[in-house]
Design an enzyme around this catalytic site. Structure first.
Site, PDB file in Angstrom:
ATOM      1  N   HIS A  51      -7.872  -5.690   0.103  1.00  0.00           N
ATOM      2  CA  HIS A  51      -6.665  -4.931   0.463  1.00  0.00           C
ATOM      3  C   HIS A  51      -5.918  -5.743   1.513  1.00  0.00           C
ATOM      4  O   HIS A  51      -5.989  -5.458   2.714  1.00  0.00           O
ATOM      5  CB  HIS A  51      -7.060  -3.543   0.993  1.00  0.00           C
ATOM      6  CG  HIS A  51      -5.910  -2.582   1.041  1.00  0.00           C
ATOM      7  ND1 HIS A  51      -5.301  -2.098  -0.089  1.00  0.00           N
ATOM      8  CD2 HIS A  51      -5.253  -2.004   2.081  1.00  0.00           C
ATOM      9  CE1 HIS A  51      -4.327  -1.265   0.246  1.00  0.00           C
ATOM     10  NE2 HIS A  51      -4.277  -1.205   1.563  1.00  0.00           N
ATOM     11  N   ASP A  67     -10.175  -4.987  -4.018  1.00  0.00           N
ATOM     12  CA  ASP A  67      -9.608  -3.976  -3.109  1.00  0.00           C
ATOM     13  C   ASP A  67     -10.530  -2.762  -3.071  1.00  0.00           C
ATOM     14  O   ASP A  67     -10.766  -2.108  -4.080  1.00  0.00           O
ATOM     15  CB  ASP A  67      -8.218  -3.567  -3.604  1.00  0.00           C
ATOM     16  CG  ASP A  67      -7.414  -2.808  -2.549  1.00  0.00           C
ATOM     17  OD1 ASP A  67      -8.018  -2.075  -1.759  1.00  0.00           O
ATOM     18  OD2 ASP A  67      -6.174  -2.944  -2.548  1.00  0.00           O
ATOM     19  N   SER A 126       0.828  -1.211   0.000  1.00  0.00           N
ATOM     20  CA  SER A 126       0.000   0.000   0.000  1.00  0.00           C
ATOM     21  C   SER A 126       0.868   1.269   0.000  1.00  0.00           C
ATOM     22  O   SER A 126       1.639   1.494  -0.922  1.00  0.00           O
ATOM     23  CB  SER A 126      -0.961  -0.045   1.185  1.00  0.00           C
ATOM     24  OG  SER A 126      -2.003   0.890   1.045  1.00  0.00           O
TER      25      SER A 126
END
Length: 232
Positions: A211, A179, A124
């Site tokens: 995610h 996600d 991320s």
């Protein structure tokens, strides 16, 4: 590694299976996480340590700083941003974070690890920072990976490559189609823009992945890292 480096990224975790390593992997966690946190997450997904017999794996923790998407509350984030959106302008804190993490790369070089045997990446926000490091500041490294990650639509990374694309770091990217935090389209668009500028890389996906980290993803990543930094 110097005491000042360890202090800056405390807690800083180093996974090393042999006393002597010939390469390094720097793994940057996502927003609000820590070095020990991402290491433990990888262990739980793999069922074993995320480690290599010839590589030192470094899990730094971002220095706490105010984070605007949380109303200015202090969190372990690599940089600040106004909101979680591909259209938000990058802040100066991103360049500052690159300079901070560059000290880790420089420490590895001082320890005898050539830059072309260093891989940097992350999950991320950590993956975003790794892309900035690879394509703006450390173009000699062996590879960069970005998991469930992104670049802003008008990222300075694209500008840097357009100005000097003579040496482009190989890229491994993975993004789940489910996600809901960093949308799949955002990650794919980032990859396609980098590819259009000459970056050679791999983009993998899983239809059910949110995610999060996934065993198949990490196994593919490990294979790719070994290809980029072979055991001498």
């Amino acid at each position: 590694m110097s005491a000042s480096i360890v202090q800056k990224f405390r807690p800083l975790i180093i996974a090393q299976t042999n006393t002597k390593c010939t390469g390094s992997v720097i793994f940057l966690h996502g927003s609000g996480d820590t070095g020990p946190g991402i290491r433990q997450w990888l262990q739980s997904v793999l069922g074993e340590e995320f480690a290599f017999p010839h590589l030192r794996v470094i899990f730094p923790t971002a220095p706490p700083r105010p984070y605007s998407p949380m109303g200015g509350a202090v969190s372990t984030v690599w940089f600040d941003r106004d909101q979680i959106s591909p259209f938000t302008a990058e802040t100066e804190s991103l360049t500052t974070a690159c300079k901070e993490v560059s000290h880790l790369i420089e420490a590895e070089v001082k320890n005898g690890i050539p830059k072309n045997r260093i891989v940097i990446g992350g999950f991320s926000m950590g993956g975003c920072l790794a892309l900035h490091l690879a394509y703006r500041f450390h173009k000699e490294i062996a590879g960069v990976f970005a998991l469930s990650s992104f670049l802003q639509t008008e990222s300075s990374v694209y500008k840097s490559i357009k100005e000097d694309g003579s040496s482009l770091v190989p890229l491994f990217q993975f993004h789940g189609k489910k996600d809901c935090l960093v949308m799949y389209e955002w990650g794919e668009d980032s990859f396609q823009k980098l590819k259009s500028l000459g970056v050679e890389g791999q983009f993998h996906t899983l239809s059910h992945l949110q995610h999060e980290l996934n065993r198949k993803e990490i196994e593919l990543l490990k294979q790719w890292i070994v290809e980029k930094v072979r055991n001498n």
